[in-house]
Design a protein around this motif. Structure first.
Motif, PDB file in Angstrom:
ATOM      1  N   VAL A 230       0.928  -1.221   0.091  1.00 16.49           N
ATOM      2  CA  VAL A 230      -0.028   0.206  -0.474  1.00 16.49           C
ATOM      3  C   VAL A 230       0.957   1.357   0.523  1.00 16.49           C
ATOM      4  CG1 VAL A 230      -1.790   1.126   1.432  1.00 16.49           C
ATOM      5  CG2 VAL A 230      -1.914  -0.910   1.234  1.00 16.49           C
ATOM      6  N   LEU A 231       2.461   0.773   0.837  1.00 15.10           N
ATOM      7  CA  LEU A 231       2.840   2.742   0.841  1.00 15.10           C
ATOM      8  C   LEU A 231       3.506   2.776  -0.542  1.00 15.10           C
ATOM      9  CD1 LEU A 231       4.631   1.981   4.634  1.00 15.10           C
ATOM     10  CD2 LEU A 231       3.128   4.029   3.643  1.00 15.10           C
ATOM     11  N   ARG A 232       3.453   1.936  -1.026  1.00 14.64           N
ATOM     12  CA  ARG A 232       3.982   2.111  -3.171  1.00 14.64           C
ATOM     13  C   ARG A 232       2.948   3.197  -3.698  1.00 14.64           C
ATOM     14  NH1 ARG A 232       8.504   1.550  -5.375  1.00 14.64           N
ATOM     15  NH2 ARG A 232       9.988   0.922  -4.338  1.00 14.64           N
ATOM     16  N   THR A 233       1.933   2.635  -3.569  1.00 11.13           N
ATOM     17  CA  THR A 233       1.067   3.672  -4.191  1.00 11.13           C
ATOM     18  C   THR A 233      -0.499   4.515  -3.451  1.00 11.13           C
ATOM     19  OG1 THR A 233      -0.913   1.953  -3.231  1.00 11.13           O
ATOM     20  CG2 THR A 233       0.309   1.164  -5.902  1.00 11.13           C
ATOM     21  N   ASN A 234       0.048   4.750  -2.017  1.00 10.14           N
ATOM     22  CA  ASN A 234      -0.364   5.768  -1.577  1.00 10.14           C
ATOM     23  C   ASN A 234       0.821   5.870  -0.048  1.00 10.14           C
ATOM     24  OD1 ASN A 234      -2.662   7.209   0.370  1.00 10.14           O
ATOM     25  ND2 ASN A 234      -3.434   5.109   0.842  1.00 10.14           N
ATOM     26  N   PRO A 235       1.348   7.202  -0.404  1.00 12.15           N
ATOM     27  CA  PRO A 235       1.927   7.498   1.105  1.00 12.15           C
ATOM     28  C   PRO A 235       1.508   7.481   2.078  1.00 12.15           C
ATOM     29  CG  PRO A 235       2.038   8.710  -0.993  1.00 12.15           C
ATOM     30  CD  PRO A 235       0.965   8.198  -1.148  1.00 12.15           C
ATOM     31  N   GLY A 236       0.112   7.795   2.343  1.00  9.24           N
ATOM     32  CA  GLY A 236      -0.440   7.438   3.714  1.00  9.24           C
ATOM     33  C   GLY A 236      -0.237   5.725   4.356  1.00  9.24           C
ATOM     34  N   GLY A 237      -0.283   5.221   3.891  1.00  8.93           N
ATOM     35  CA  GLY A 237      -0.254   3.512   4.015  1.00  8.93           C
ATOM     36  C   GLY A 237      -1.621   3.370   4.949  1.00  8.93           C
ATOM     37  N   LEU A 238      -1.796   2.130   4.896  1.00 12.07           N
ATOM     38  CA  LEU A 238      -2.711   1.567   5.890  1.00 12.07           C
ATOM     39  C   LEU A 238      -3.494   2.262   7.499  1.00 12.07           C
ATOM     40  CD1 LEU A 238      -2.085  -2.507   6.100  1.00 12.07           C
ATOM     41  CD2 LEU A 238      -3.686  -1.371   4.703  1.00 12.07           C
ATOM     42  N   ILE A 239      -2.725   2.596   7.985  1.00  7.99           N
ATOM     43  CA  ILE A 239      -2.984   3.176   8.628  1.00  7.99           C
ATOM     44  C   ILE A 239      -4.433   4.350   8.894  1.00  7.99           C
ATOM     45  CG2 ILE A 239      -1.486   5.274   8.668  1.00  7.99           C
ATOM     46  CD1 ILE A 239      -2.629   4.406  11.853  1.00  7.99           C
ATOM     47  N   GLU A 240      -4.481   4.733   6.981  1.00 10.09           N
ATOM     48  CA  GLU A 240      -5.722   5.449   6.993  1.00 10.09           C
ATOM     49  C   GLU A 240      -6.534   4.628   6.953  1.00 10.09           C
ATOM     50  OE1 GLU A 240      -5.074   6.822   2.888  1.00 10.09           O
ATOM     51  OE2 GLU A 240      -3.847   8.804   3.449  1.00 10.09           O
ATOM     52  N   LEU A 241      -6.942   3.634   6.617  1.00  8.48           N
ATOM     53  CA  LEU A 241      -8.212   2.978   7.003  1.00  8.48           C
ATOM     54  C   LEU A 241      -8.521   2.862   8.701  1.00  8.48           C
ATOM     55  CD1 LEU A 241      -6.842  -0.701   5.560  1.00  8.48           C
ATOM     56  CD2 LEU A 241      -8.012   1.585   4.292  1.00  8.48           C
ATOM     57  N   ALA A 242      -7.566   2.826   9.007  1.00  6.91           N
ATOM     58  CA  ALA A 242      -7.794   3.325  10.658  1.00  6.91           C
ATOM     59  C   ALA A 242      -8.222   3.974  11.464  1.00  6.91           C
ATOM     60  CB  ALA A 242      -6.959   2.540  11.954  1.00  6.91           C
ATOM     61  N   THR A 243      -8.418   5.559  11.140  1.00  6.18           N
ATOM     62  CA  THR A 243      -8.624   6.526  10.995  1.00  6.18           C
ATOM     63  C   THR A 243      -9.797   6.928  10.060  1.00  6.18           C
ATOM     64  OG1 THR A 243      -7.250   7.799   9.311  1.00  6.18           O
ATOM     65  CG2 THR A 243      -5.879   7.656  11.686  1.00  6.18           C
ATOM     66  N   GLY A 244      -9.897   5.910   9.087  1.00  2.00           N
ATOM     67  CA  GLY A 244     -10.847   6.805   7.988  1.00  2.00           C
ATOM     68  C   GLY A 244     -10.905   7.835   6.710  1.00  2.00           C
ATOM     69  N   LYS A 245      -9.654   7.952   6.478  1.00  5.45           N
ATOM     70  CA  LYS A 245      -8.907   9.148   5.810  1.00  5.45           C
ATOM     71  C   LYS A 245      -8.781   8.126   4.229  1.00  5.45           C
ATOM     72  CE  LYS A 245      -5.298  12.143   4.609  1.00  5.45           C
ATOM     73  NZ  LYS A 245      -3.569  12.388   5.307  1.00  5.45           N
ATOM     74  N   SER A 246      -9.041   6.891   4.572  1.00  4.28           N
ATOM     75  CA  SER A 246      -9.660   6.544   3.234  1.00  4.28           C
ATOM     76  C   SER A 246     -10.002   4.771   3.178  1.00  4.28           C
ATOM     77  CB  SER A 246      -8.318   6.158   2.118  1.00  4.28           C
ATOM     78  OG  SER A 246      -6.984   5.388   2.644  1.00  4.28           O
ATOM     79  N   LYS A 247     -10.479   4.430   2.613  1.00  3.33           N
ATOM     80  CA  LYS A 247     -10.802   3.031   2.557  1.00  3.33           C
ATOM     81  C   LYS A 247     -10.341   1.808   1.879  1.00  3.33           C
ATOM     82  CE  LYS A 247     -15.420   3.582   3.579  1.00  3.33           C
ATOM     83  NZ  LYS A 247     -16.015   3.813   5.617  1.00  3.33           N
ATOM     84  N   PRO A 415      -7.321  -1.441  19.511  1.00  3.43           N
ATOM     85  CA  PRO A 415      -7.117  -2.939  19.567  1.00  3.43           C
ATOM     86  C   PRO A 415      -8.770  -2.721  19.054  1.00  3.43           C
ATOM     87  CG  PRO A 415      -7.204  -2.375  21.683  1.00  3.43           C
ATOM     88  CD  PRO A 415      -6.547  -0.636  20.974  1.00  3.43           C
ATOM     89  N   LYS A 416      -9.358  -1.695  18.795  1.00  2.00           N
ATOM     90  CA  LYS A 416     -11.174  -1.476  18.175  1.00  2.00           C
ATOM     91  C   LYS A 416     -10.731  -2.060  16.568  1.00  2.00           C
ATOM     92  CE  LYS A 416     -13.564  -0.381  22.059  1.00  2.00           C
ATOM     93  NZ  LYS A 416     -13.368  -0.765  23.071  1.00  2.00           N
ATOM     94  N   PHE A 417      -9.983  -1.077  16.350  1.00  2.00           N
ATOM     95  CA  PHE A 417      -9.423  -1.608  14.881  1.00  2.00           C
ATOM     96  C   PHE A 417      -8.713  -2.988  14.638  1.00  2.00           C
ATOM     97  CE2 PHE A 417      -7.668  -1.155  10.610  1.00  2.00           C
ATOM     98  CZ  PHE A 417      -8.332  -0.335   9.947  1.00  2.00           C
ATOM     99  N   ALA A 418      -8.261  -2.377  15.466  1.00  2.00           N
ATOM    100  CA  ALA A 418      -6.578  -4.034  15.035  1.00  2.00           C
ATOM    101  C   ALA A 418      -7.107  -5.015  14.787  1.00  2.00           C
ATOM    102  CB  ALA A 418      -4.959  -3.269  16.059  1.00  2.00           C
TER     103      ALA A 418
END
Lengths: 448, 293
Positions: A230-247, A415-418
């Motif tokens: 994911v980091l190679r196409t979206n520098p935001g990375g997977l963390i964005e899924l936990a914060t709701g920035k991207s899906k 943990p709620k998302f993880a």
């Protein structure tokens, strides 16, 4: 007579129950006294007025990682340094068992003065005012923050700029290690992009060699693998899924996740990877049965010991599309930040405990680098010299990491998302259709 | 004896410590669990009373149904395997002609004294999809049936149940065997004189006379299955995904991983009720009257 006896027994039991209920019930007083608005500003005020710290002998309880030689080495180094500056302080060390122990102790008001807390625990404790906000303590600034490598501070603060834990280690870069000999013997090119990686996976599976040793019982390891894509196409990375920035199903993530899943289907991991533990996966790699291992750079000393000069790591994740190798190449998954030494809000010696925590965090980092030769420290190592010469793999990492862009693997912090996300990752590896994965993970992401 | 029974003080003194400890260790936590299940609470914050919300959420939670299903599967396989094989082995050892009875009796019991961790590590090695003994045997026999025993979402719960069944089969065997040994020999002799075969003797005499023993065994096996946790925690960590979760696992996940103590308590209450109902049903329908011979 019999009825009276039964009555007597019943009354005794009822009294016992009342006694036990009363004794075990939590007093409401501590809750009231740990009000955030009262504790934090007080600490700030104390710090800015630089109250002199008592010189009489003080014993502080320290709950820290202190079980294996690697942990003892750096902490002993820190304690030696601490003794020189604060000879009146004695540390009563309680070796770390688990975060759950701290949760139970917090609920009974028995937290140690200083404790090693992981990001999840820091998040829970800070919300419930069990630990101090260390941000404005003068000693934290002078003994720890001022000595950190450039750019580290934002990574150890929470999203509101508070500082609840002083990280003892630094950025633990998650690297793709590989066995040079296996690649050479099988005529496989060390991959630099997704096509070459796919070719390598196909070549190794054809020869019954495990391409990537995966310890999927710990779901975050699959997450790290996924984040590498994911980091190679979206520098935001997977963390964005936990914060709701991207899906997960958003274009910048979907393609990368799809490619990662396709490789898993091709046999990138060993069979039974979801029940494989960390030690078992490392054993596969160390014994030459697996070509690659994705793990933090803490692996280097053991990897060098097991594989010698056969060990190397790929400077960048080999997950970019062909022709796009330069895009986001310095984005790396890293651990560190968010956890570290926290100070109990109920400690009797707040200023002293904070100062000791800050000094321990710094000197433990220094000890890891100077005495043990670990580079996973967030202190500024300019001017420090290691006691032993560094191995070539570590030297390579030191040169490269100056350009690496820290990307905290905090998708597994909450943990709620993880927890459900980790379960979905395991299900995907076990063969769940990708469409189901996207649908379920999208549901987990909070709405922005 | 009569004098002792009339001494109420002595009875009180002797029973009170046990009753007290039982109350503190069992009754009090049970009541606390039930009470906490009505709250939203992370273990540290101020609990918020939400009455039955946790139970309503459970009914809409997929993991709850997976856990219930897995618990049922686990309990069922455990019961059939342990009681079935335990009984067959006991029938065999009941025969006088069997050679090496003592060795066999001891060897059946060996897995019981091993720790769950040791047993799980042993089976993890055997189940290893790549290098494990089971798949290697299939390979040697040229069978294509080779499985990713613990990595398959449908197979993993059965694979784990086999481990638990194997480990405690010896325990059930010991209870059943001891029960069989108490049946008077003359009943068998009478059956033999009447021309009853071995199978018929066991079906018509041994099993009916063992009803009370089987009731206890059944309760042990079913409750053991419904409350299973250790095996999946060590072998799969509940995975892949949530495929090997049981109610105990769900409770621990909610309470100690997700920090949802109230929700975890609700799972625990359902588990307690489940075990209670199962025990009631068994006691209601099996060996209601005391068998004497």
């Amino acid at each position: 007579m019999r009825k009276e006896f039964v009555k007597a027994i019943s009354i005794c039991l009822a009294l016992t129950m009342i006694l036990v209920l009363a004794a075990c019930g939590k007093s409401s007083t501590p809750t009231a006294s740990t009000n955030p608005s009262s504790s934090t500003p007080q600490a700030t005020e104390e710090a800015t007025t630089a109250t002199p710290i008592a010189q009489e002998p003080v014993t502080l309880k320290l709950y820290a990682q202190y079980s294996v030689d690697d942990e003892k080495g750096s902490l002993d180094y820190a304690i030696e340094a601490l003794k020189k500056e604060l000879p009146n302080v004695t540390l009563d060390i309680e070796p770390f068992v688990s975060s759950d122990v701290l949760k139970v102790r917090a609920s009974t008001g028995d937290l140690p003065d200083i404790m090693a807390a992981d990001p999840g625990l820091v998040s829970v404790f800070s919300k419930n005012n069990e630990i101090l906000n260390l941000k404005d303590y003068a000693d934290v600034k002078s003994a720890f923050l001022d000595k950190l490598a450039p750019g580290v501070i934002p990574n150890i603060e929470d999203k509101d700029g508070n500082l609840y834990a002083l990280s003892t280690g630094g950025n633990l870069w998650h690297l793709w290690f590989y066995n040079k000999e296996i690649f050479a013997q099988n005529g496989v090119k060390v991959p630099t992009n997704n096509d070459e990686l796919t070719a390598a996976v196909k070549a190794f599976t054809a020869k019954n060699i495990v391409p990537i040793a995966m310890y999927g019982q710990a779901a975050w390891s699959i997450g790290s693998y996924m984040d590498s894509f994911v980091l190679r196409t979206n520098p935001g990375g997977l963390i964005e899924l936990a914060t709701g920035k991207s899906k997960a199903s958003d274009p910048q993530n979907k393609d990368a996740i799809t490619r990662a899943a396709e490789l898993i289907k091709l046999g990138a991991f060993q069979k039974g990877s979801t029940s494989t533990t960390y030690d078992q996966a490392r054993e596969l790699f160390h014994s030459g049965k697996a070509a690659m291992l994705i793990v933090g750079d803490w692996e280097i000393p053991d990897g060098v010991k097991a594989l010698g000069d056969k060990l190397d790591f790929m400077p960048y994740y080999p997950t970019a599309l062909a022709g796009k190798e330069e895009e986001n190449k310095n984005q790396l998954v890293a651990f560190g930040g968010g956890g570290g030494y926290a100070v109990s809000a109920k400690t009797k010696n707040k200023d002293l405990a904070v100062k000791v925590a800050a000094m321990l965090a710094y000197y433990q980092g220094e000890g890891r680098y100077v005495r043990q030769g670990h580079t996973d420290v967030n202190i500024n190592t300019d001017g420090l010299k290691t006691e032993k010469p560094l191995d070539p793999v570590t030297e390579k990492l030191i040169k490269l990491k100056r350009d690496y862009i820290y990307h905290a693997h905090t998708v597994f912090a909450d943990p709620k998302f993880a927890t459900p996300f980790g379960e979905q990752l395991q299900s995907l590896v076990a063969g769940e259709p990708l469409t189901d994965f996207f649908a379920k993970v999208d549901k987990l992401s909070p709405a922005q | 004896m009569k004098h002792f029974r009339s001494n109420k003080k002595a009875i009180f003194l002797l029973t009170f410590p046990a009753l007290f400890i039982f109350s503190v260790v069992v009754i009090y936590p049970l009541l606390q669990t039930f009470y906490r299940s009505f709250f939203e609470w992370n273990g540290l914050s101020q609990p918020r009373y939400i009455f039955l919300e946790n139970y309503k959420s459970l009914l809409h939670d997929d993991i709850f149904y997976t856990s219930l299903y897995n618990g049922a599967i686990f309990a069922l396989i455990l019961t059939v395997f342990q009681l079935g094989i335990g009984s067959v082995l006991a029938f065999i050892l009941l025969e006088n002609k069997v050679f090496g009875k003592k060795i066999l009796r001891t060897s059946y019991f060996i897995p019981v004294v091993l720790s769950v961790t040791v047993v799980c590590q042993l089976w993890l090695t055997m189940y290893n999809a790549q290098f494990g003994l089971i798949n290697k045997i299939f390979e040697l026999l040229h069978f294509t049936y080779r499985q990713d025993w613990l990595g398959d979402t449908n197979l993993s719960i059965i694979a784990i149940t086999v481990v638990a069944s194997w480990q405690f089969m010896g325990y059930q065997f010991a209870i059943i065997y001891a029960g069989m040994k108490t049946i008077p020999e003359h009943i068998y002799e009478a059956a033999k004189l009447d021309g009853a075969s071995k199978v018929k003797t066991h079906l018509k005499i041994t099993i009916p006379l063992m009803a009370e023993t089987y009731r206890i065994c059944l309760i042990f096996a079913l409750i053991g299955g419904l409350t299973a946790y250790g095996y999946m925690n060590i072998m799969t960590g509940g995975g892949p995904g949530t495929s090997t979760y049981t109610l105990t696992y769900q409770m621990i996940r909610s309470a100690f991983v997700m920090n949802e103590i109230g929700y975890g308590s609700a799972s625990a209450v359902v588990l307690i009720l489940e075990c209670f109902v199962v025990t009631l049903i068994i006691n209601r329908f099996i060996a209601r009257e005391r068998i004497t011979y």
